[in-house]
Design an enzyme around this catalytic site. Structure first.
Site, PDB file in Angstrom:
ATOM      1  N   LYS A   8       0.850  -1.196   0.000  1.00  0.00           N
ATOM      2  CA  LYS A   8       0.000   0.000   0.000  1.00  0.00           C
ATOM      3  C   LYS A   8       0.879   1.237   0.000  1.00  0.00           C
ATOM      4  CE  LYS A   8       0.650   1.092   4.651  1.00  0.00           C
ATOM      5  NZ  LYS A   8       1.520   2.146   5.139  1.00  0.00           N
ATOM      6  N   ASP A 133      -2.039  -1.533  10.736  1.00  0.00           N
ATOM      7  CA  ASP A 133      -2.502  -1.346   9.347  1.00  0.00           C
ATOM      8  C   ASP A 133      -2.884  -2.675   8.687  1.00  0.00           C
ATOM      9  OD1 ASP A 133      -0.008  -2.436   9.030  1.00  0.00           O
ATOM     10  OD2 ASP A 133       0.808  -0.830   7.791  1.00  0.00           O
TER      11      ASP A 133
HETATM   12  O1  C5P Z   1       0.633  -1.807  15.227  1.00  0.00           O
HETATM   13  P1  C5P Z   1       2.038  -1.907  14.778  1.00  0.00           P
HETATM   14  O2  C5P Z   1       2.705  -3.188  15.215  1.00  0.00           O
HETATM   15  O3  C5P Z   1       2.239  -1.630  13.335  1.00  0.00           O
HETATM   16  O4  C5P Z   1       2.797  -0.732  15.539  1.00  0.00           O
HETATM   17  C1  C5P Z   1       4.182  -0.713  15.732  1.00  0.00           C
HETATM   18  C2  C5P Z   1       4.511   0.404  16.694  1.00  0.00           C
HETATM   19  O5  C5P Z   1       4.267   1.681  16.072  1.00  0.00           O
HETATM   20  C3  C5P Z   1       3.660   0.444  17.952  1.00  0.00           C
HETATM   21  O6  C5P Z   1       4.208  -0.347  18.969  1.00  0.00           O
HETATM   22  C4  C5P Z   1       3.680   1.915  18.323  1.00  0.00           C
HETATM   23  O7  C5P Z   1       4.888   2.235  18.963  1.00  0.00           O
HETATM   24  C5  C5P Z   1       3.707   2.602  16.971  1.00  0.00           C
HETATM   25  N1  C5P Z   1       2.358   2.987  16.504  1.00  0.00           N
HETATM   26  C6  C5P Z   1       1.740   4.076  17.106  1.00  0.00           C
HETATM   27  N2  C5P Z   1       0.495   4.466  16.662  1.00  0.00           N
HETATM   28  C7  C5P Z   1      -0.102   3.819  15.638  1.00  0.00           C
HETATM   29  C8  C5P Z   1       0.523   2.710  15.013  1.00  0.00           C
HETATM   30  C9  C5P Z   1       1.752   2.329  15.477  1.00  0.00           C
HETATM   31  O8  C5P Z   1       2.280   4.707  18.023  1.00  0.00           O
HETATM   32  N3  C5P Z   1      -1.298   4.248  15.197  1.00  0.00           N
END
Ligand code: C5P
Length: 276
Positions: A8, A133
């Site tokens: 994406k 995502d």
């Molecule tokens: O959800 P995901 O594993 O992709 O997120 C990785 C890290 O990115 C999270 O642990 C967080 O630190 C940060 N994050 C965030 N806010 C979001 C998505 C991700 O702070 N909306």
């Protein structure tokens, strides 16, 4: 059973506020592009394994998001271990959702392979537990994303007239291959008082420049000037709009021409794709 998890790109991304759970509320538009991996599930086995192709990045099986997808279904729906074959084309640490897309595809594949008959909304809830995502990739349709990125509203957005050039430095100036998402979030000052992405996106593409903003782009470009250089180069090559995707380090340009004349050395991953 075989499928092709798409990458994406983000069109604009606003970091609105930090949440008590440590995540951030965001608003962004995500669109799928034709760049994709290939994921196959072939057979059940005594233990789940992922055979990787097209990458020399070593990730222990248990840390792969595809494994996490299998584990989640195994815990909740008692499926057996399987062998996956995963051929990577989507670069890692790019802000293109490669790992999340593979995980969402694994959920869909396993749902079919084991005839679980889980509806899409259940698959999306499972996906949202794997990554912020990840739910987007269950449908892989243009969507406005809010919350952590998991609250999705499908939007009509026809960008079929554009060619998209994706450019990512193979190595950043500090030797890293990509940008860490938590680090990228730590560099942004949240701001919830702006014209929402949902409004800016409705302007003509030719008006997006300097209006449709990815909040990660400025701080990441300050740390890695090569990002700003890629975007400037995409504009000089004739892009109608160019930006960084997600938390980087991949950038993209939208072109009205089919074959934009790009001049990037072999130190860059360059891919010409269609928006899907
Ligand atoms: O959800 P995901 O594993 O992709 O997120 C990785 C890290 O990115 C999270 O642990 C967080 O630190 C940060 N994050 C965030 N806010 C979001 C998505 C991700 O702070 N909306």
């Amino acid at each position: 059973m075989l499928c092709f998890p798409k990458a994406k790109i983000n069109l604009g991304l606003q970091v609105l506020r930090k949440r008590p759970d440590g995540y951030h509320d965001i608003e962004t538009v995500m669109v799928p592009v034709s760049l994709h991996d290939s994921l196959e599930v072939t057979e059940t086995a005594p233990r789940t394994d992922i055979r990787m192709y097209g990458t020399d990045l070593f990730v222990p099986v248990e840390q792969n998001l595809v494994y996490k997808a299998w584990k989640l279904l195994a815990d909740r729906h008692k499926i057996k271990p399987v062998v996956f074959h995963l051929a990577k084309c989507i670069p890692a640490g790019a802000g293109m959702g490669g790992g999340s897309s593979d995980a969402a595809a694994a959920l869909v594949l396993l749902n079919n392979f084991f005839r679980l008959e889980l509806p899409n909304d259940v698959l999306k809830n499972h996906a949202a537990e794997i990554g912020s995502d990840c739910a987007f990739f269950i449908d892989s349709k243009p969507a406005l994303a809010k919350g952590r990125g998991e609250i999705l509203k499908t939007i009509e957005l026809d960008l079929s007239a554009y060619t998209i050039a994706i450019v990512k430095p193979l190595k950043l100036s500090d030797g890293q291959t990509g940008v860490s998402t938590p680090v990228a979030y730590s560099l942004v000052k949240p701001d919830a008082e702006r014209i929402p992405v949902s409004e800016v996106i409705s302007l003509p593409v030719s008006d997006w420049r300097n209006k449709l903003i990815n909040d990660f782009e400025k701080p990441i470009s300050e740390r890695y000037p090569e990002i700003a250089e890629i975007i400037a180069k995409l504009y000089s090559a004739g892009a109608v709009y160019a930006a960084m995707s997600g938390s980087g380090s991949a950038c993209y340009g939208l072109f009205e021409t089919k074959n934009p004349a790009l001049d990037f050395s072999r130190d860059f991953f360059v891919h010409i794709a269609k928006i899907q």
